[in-house]
Design an enzyme around this catalytic site. Structure first.
Site, PDB file in Angstrom:
ATOM      1  N   PRO A  33       0.920  -1.139  -0.066  1.00  0.00           N
ATOM      2  CG  PRO A  33       0.208  -0.759   2.259  1.00  0.00           C
ATOM      3  CD  PRO A  33       1.254  -1.871   1.417  1.00  0.00           C
ATOM      4  CD1 TRP A  34      -2.438   3.698  -1.069  1.00  0.00           C
ATOM      5  CD2 TRP A  34      -2.282   4.986   0.633  1.00  0.00           C
ATOM      6  NE1 TRP A  34      -3.800   3.844  -0.515  1.00  0.00           N
ATOM      7  CE2 TRP A  34      -3.604   4.651   0.352  1.00  0.00           C
ATOM      8  CE3 TRP A  34      -1.955   6.157   1.585  1.00  0.00           C
ATOM      9  CZ2 TRP A  34      -4.622   5.184   1.438  1.00  0.00           C
ATOM     10  CZ3 TRP A  34      -2.682   6.343   2.532  1.00  0.00           C
ATOM     11  CH2 TRP A  34      -4.316   6.024   2.365  1.00  0.00           C
ATOM     12  CE  LYS A  44       0.402  -3.217  -7.848  1.00  0.00           C
ATOM     13  NZ  LYS A  44      -0.066  -1.551  -7.406  1.00  0.00           N
ATOM     14  N   PRO A  45       4.215  -2.262  -5.839  1.00  0.00           N
ATOM     15  CG  PRO A  45       5.953  -0.554  -5.929  1.00  0.00           C
ATOM     16  CD  PRO A  45       5.479  -1.739  -6.712  1.00  0.00           C
ATOM     17  CB  SER A  46       0.330   1.808  -3.367  1.00  0.00           C
ATOM     18  OG  SER A  46      -0.729   2.655  -3.695  1.00  0.00           O
ATOM     19  CD  GLU A  47      -2.777   1.799  -7.946  1.00  0.00           C
ATOM     20  OE1 GLU A  47      -1.986   1.176  -7.155  1.00  0.00           O
ATOM     21  OE2 GLU A  47      -3.964   1.402  -8.102  1.00  0.00           O
ATOM     22  CG  LEU A  48      -2.751   5.967  -4.417  1.00  0.00           C
ATOM     23  CD1 LEU A  48      -3.609   6.229  -3.425  1.00  0.00           C
ATOM     24  CD2 LEU A  48      -3.211   6.933  -5.669  1.00  0.00           C
ATOM     25  CB  CYS A  90      -3.355  -1.027   9.014  1.00  0.00           C
ATOM     26  SG  CYS A  90      -1.777  -1.412   9.480  1.00  0.00           S
ATOM     27  CD1 TRP A 105       1.460  -5.744  11.236  1.00  0.00           C
ATOM     28  CD2 TRP A 105       1.996  -4.677  12.940  1.00  0.00           C
ATOM     29  NE1 TRP A 105       0.699  -4.543  11.023  1.00  0.00           N
ATOM     30  CE2 TRP A 105       0.922  -3.794  12.303  1.00  0.00           C
ATOM     31  CE3 TRP A 105       2.333  -4.307  14.172  1.00  0.00           C
ATOM     32  CZ2 TRP A 105       0.641  -2.648  12.601  1.00  0.00           C
ATOM     33  CZ3 TRP A 105       1.810  -2.682  14.695  1.00  0.00           C
ATOM     34  CH2 TRP A 105       0.842  -2.186  13.739  1.00  0.00           C
TER      35      TRP A 105
HETATM   36  O1  TXE Z   1      -6.166  -0.045  -1.254  1.00  0.00           O
HETATM   37  P1  TXE Z   1      -6.113  -1.240  -2.118  1.00  0.00           P
HETATM   38  P2  TXE Z   1      -6.582   1.624  -1.668  1.00  0.00           P
HETATM   39  C1  TXE Z   1      -7.525   0.697   3.169  1.00  0.00           C
HETATM   40  C2  TXE Z   1      -7.951   2.010   3.583  1.00  0.00           C
HETATM   41  C3  TXE Z   1      -7.918   2.907   2.501  1.00  0.00           C
HETATM   42  C4  TXE Z   1      -8.404   1.974   1.539  1.00  0.00           C
HETATM   43  C5  TXE Z   1      -8.339   2.159  -0.220  1.00  0.00           C
HETATM   44  O2  TXE Z   1      -9.075   2.030   4.302  1.00  0.00           O
HETATM   45  O3  TXE Z   1      -8.892   3.883   2.366  1.00  0.00           O
HETATM   46  O4  TXE Z   1      -7.810   0.538   1.867  1.00  0.00           O
HETATM   47  O5  TXE Z   1      -7.127   2.327  -0.387  1.00  0.00           O
HETATM   48  C6  TXE Z   1      -3.318  -3.161  -5.145  1.00  0.00           C
HETATM   49  N1  TXE Z   1      -5.563  -7.285  -7.535  1.00  0.00           N
HETATM   50  N2  TXE Z   1      -5.963   0.514   3.164  1.00  0.00           N
HETATM   51  O6  TXE Z   1      -7.664   1.723  -2.891  1.00  0.00           O
HETATM   52  O7  TXE Z   1      -6.824  -1.093  -3.559  1.00  0.00           O
HETATM   53  C7  TXE Z   1      -3.142  -1.509  -5.393  1.00  0.00           C
HETATM   54  O8  TXE Z   1      -2.503  -1.322  -6.432  1.00  0.00           O
HETATM   55  C8  TXE Z   1      -4.418  -7.041  -6.862  1.00  0.00           C
HETATM   56  C9  TXE Z   1      -5.529  -0.024   4.316  1.00  0.00           C
HETATM   57  O9  TXE Z   1      -5.177   2.127  -2.271  1.00  0.00           O
HETATM   58  O10 TXE Z   1      -6.200  -2.426  -1.049  1.00  0.00           O
HETATM   59  C10 TXE Z   1      -1.930  -1.594  -4.104  1.00  0.00           C
HETATM   60  O11 TXE Z   1      -0.796  -1.976  -4.409  1.00  0.00           O
HETATM   61  N3  TXE Z   1      -3.773  -6.040  -6.405  1.00  0.00           N
HETATM   62  C11 TXE Z   1      -4.080  -0.531   4.127  1.00  0.00           C
HETATM   63  C12 TXE Z   1      -2.587  -2.488  -3.118  1.00  0.00           C
HETATM   64  O12 TXE Z   1      -3.465  -3.243  -3.927  1.00  0.00           O
HETATM   65  C13 TXE Z   1      -4.675  -4.988  -6.491  1.00  0.00           C
HETATM   66  C14 TXE Z   1      -3.347   0.148   3.593  1.00  0.00           C
HETATM   67  C15 TXE Z   1      -3.651  -1.850  -2.100  1.00  0.00           C
HETATM   68  O13 TXE Z   1      -4.674  -0.965  -2.500  1.00  0.00           O
HETATM   69  C16 TXE Z   1      -6.063  -4.914  -6.953  1.00  0.00           C
HETATM   70  C17 TXE Z   1      -3.858   0.792   2.353  1.00  0.00           C
HETATM   71  C18 TXE Z   1      -6.349  -6.274  -7.515  1.00  0.00           C
HETATM   72  N4  TXE Z   1      -7.516  -6.347  -8.245  1.00  0.00           N
HETATM   73  C19 TXE Z   1      -5.187   0.904   2.345  1.00  0.00           C
HETATM   74  N5  TXE Z   1      -6.672  -3.849  -6.825  1.00  0.00           N
HETATM   75  C20 TXE Z   1      -3.411  -1.182   5.500  1.00  0.00           C
HETATM   76  N6  TXE Z   1      -3.945  -2.400   5.777  1.00  0.00           N
HETATM   77  O14 TXE Z   1      -2.483  -0.764   5.857  1.00  0.00           O
HETATM   78  C21 TXE Z   1      -5.650  -3.104  -6.048  1.00  0.00           C
HETATM   79  N7  TXE Z   1      -4.484  -3.403  -6.023  1.00  0.00           N
END
Ligand code: TXE
Length: 495
Positions: free
Chosen positions: A152-153, A177-181, A286, A451
């Site tokens: 995630p980001w 594969k990191p987050s696109e953000l 989280c 964790w």
């Molecule tokens: O998360 P995503 P998003 C929660 C938090 C936030 C919400 C949305 O509530 O508001 O999630 O964030 C990849 N197949 N957390 O949209 O979509 C994506 O590219 C495979 C909690 O950013 O879950 C990124 O690398 N991968 C959290 C990763 O998944 C896919 C931290 C996380 O994105 C995919 C972040 C797919 N179909 C957000 N779709 C924590 N637990 O700390 C997306 N991704």
């Protein structure tokens, strides 16, 4: 700045040359073009990781040698501490001192797993007594294989390293594969890994969108294990993808973590931990303790103090001196939080402070630290993860009531309890259904301690010994004493 993918030891663009912008959330300006990998890039990366794994070029090295590579990576991170921290702040918005914690922790994580495998080198076989002297049975631990790490980001580099360091220590190969953000520090990490001389194919980086690169990675048949941190919704998709071909998953998902404050607490201390528990890293954590339960005897006094302290928080660009709350990571997350705050107006909760954009900041994705009190237990703000600087408070009367309210959530990542009565804290900690329980604090995280969450907060554990074992398979090797007869089949009698 223009980034590239890192596949099979080579940096290069995505097959179709696509990129997407990185946006500084403090200025709303694009400042980098990030390579946008797709299915064909993922395929190349997974094949590279598969060949590297199957060749034994990494898993076949002695743990001492692998550890030396990990230490070199740690050193590369520390040598670039200032630059990486600034980049993390620019990409994510977090205050610079918090970005520094992340980068230092990332380096330490590599050191920690290096030390673990140095200590255990040569001890990878353990005999078990099977109760029959004709047999000798041994247990061996082996790397699980090719790991897909999807991150995630909110802690862009650190969350990648929580997976990468133990996976590499165990002898696995990885496609990240990191987050696109927020992809930029992972790109810098790829350069550090490359400079450390890690054999080609062992680590691969494909930046890109979740729906394309992420989905292609989780669906790839040559991946043995998927390690994911992100939302519950995406976690469910990841698990579904992993069910095809029965691949292992570990999931670190969201939370709505409670913090229980008993009436013997010093109000100042409680207020500081409540604030840190929800406002550090902008509440994009989280394990953020976003539901606070305060004993009714001190409830009113505490919320008055909390309001006063919260309104003193310095909000601004993460690079500015003294800033404690930076901008939300992206326009999408910012809009999502504002929509939640808008809906909260009709929830029946009392808005104590915040509730929208802070005054005087007209550029950047800023949200004022927000406190709601007397929140209905079925309100969205009480039940759902907001992932921003928004905290809800309610009061309780008895210990049993506090525990019941704390556990009344589909999530179970973290929880905290505060009281000077340590027996009470221990009693409550034992009853909280969460993978992490803090006593008289909230959030401190240690690489040495496991964790992960109960319930919808995930499957498996990262960090500590458990975080290393997550990348190992267990094999039994059972040997029969060949001089003995088995006796099940004696052969046909020949007359
Ligand atoms: O998360 P995503 P998003 C929660 C938090 C936030 C919400 C949305 O509530 O508001 O999630 O964030 C990849 N197949 N957390 O949209 O979509 C994506 O590219 C495979 C909690 O950013 O879950 C990124 O690398 N991968 C959290 C990763 O998944 C896919 C931290 C996380 O994105 C995919 C972040 C797919 N179909 C957000 N779709 C924590 N637990 O700390 C997306 N991704």
């Amino acid at each position: 700045m223009q980034t590239e993918l890192y596949i099979d030891g080579t940096f290069g663009p995505a097959d179709d040359g696509a990129t997407f912008p990185a946006v500084d959330p403090a200025t709303e300006q694009e400042f980098a073009a990030v390579a946008s990998g797709g299915a064909s890039d993922i395929d190349r990366a997974v094949h590279a990781a598969r060949s590297a794994f199957d060749s034994g070029v990494w898993s076949g090295l002695s743990p001492i040698v692998r550890a030396a590579f990990l230490r070199k990576i740690a050193q590369g991170i520390i040598e670039n501490l200032d630059r990486l921290s600034r980049l993390e702040t620019q990409d994510n918005g977090k205050p610079l001192p918090e970005a520094k914690w992340d980068i230092e922790d990332a380096a330490f994580c590599f050191e920690y797993y290096a030390e673990m495998i140095e200590t255990e080198a040569g001890e990878n076989s353990q005999l078990v007594d099977v109760g029959d002297s004709r047999f000798e049975s041994a247990i061996r631990r082996e790397p699980v294989g090719v790991v897909a790490a999807i991150t995630p980001w909110n802690f862009p580099m650190l969350m990648a390293v929580w997976k990468l360091a133990p996976a590499l220590a165990a002898g696995c190969t990885v496609v990240l594969k990191p987050s696109e953000l927020c992809s930029l520090t992972c790109y810098e990490l790829a350069k550090i890994i490359d400079a450390a001389g890690v054999p080609k194919g062992v680590f691969n980086l494909v930046t890109g969108m979740g729906y394309s690169a992420g989905a292609a990675l989780t669906a790839h048949k040559l991946v043995d294990k998927i390690a994911f941190t992100g939302s519950v919704v995406t976690g469910e998709k990841v698990m579904q993808a992993a069910s095809v071909g029965i691949r292992t998953v570990s999931l670190e998902l969201g939370g709505k973590s409670p913090l229980i404050v008993f009436d013997d607490c010093q109000i100042d201390k409680a207020v500081e931990w409540i604030m840190f528990g929800i406002f550090w890293n902008k509440g994009e954590v989280c394990s953020a303790t976003s539901r606070v339960l305060v004993h009714e005897k001190i409830y009113r006094k505490l919320i008055a103090r909390l309001k006063a302290e919260t309104e003193r928080i310095v909000i601004g660009p993460g690079t500015h001196q003294g800033v404690k709350l930076g901008p939300i990571v992206s326009r999408g997350q910012y809009d999502k939080i504002l929509a939640v705050l808008q809906r909260a107006r009709n929830s029946g909760a009392t808005l104590l402070t915040g509730g929208g954009r802070p005054k005087g900041l007209d550029r950047g994705y800023y949200i004022a630290p927000t406190i709601y009190t007397d929140v209905p237990y079925d309100a969205e703000i009480w039940c759902d993860e907001i992932f921003g600087p928004v905290v809800c408070l309610n009061s309780f009367e008895t210990e049993a009531e506090a525990i019941e309210l704390a556990n009344d959530s589909p999530f179970g990542l973290a929880a905290a309890v505060m009281s000077d009565d340590l027996d009470l804290c221990d009693r409550v900690a034992a009853k909280l259904r969460a993978g992490i329980v803090w006593i008289n604090c909230s959030q401190p995280t240690f690489v040495q301690a496991p964790w992960g969450g109960y319930k919808a907060s995930g499957i498996g554990r990262e960090l500590g010994r458990a975080g290393y074992e997550a990348y190992l398979e267990t094999k039994q090797i059972t040997r029969f004493e060949h001089t003995q007869d088995w006796g099940w089949y004696q052969g046909a009698e020949v007359s």
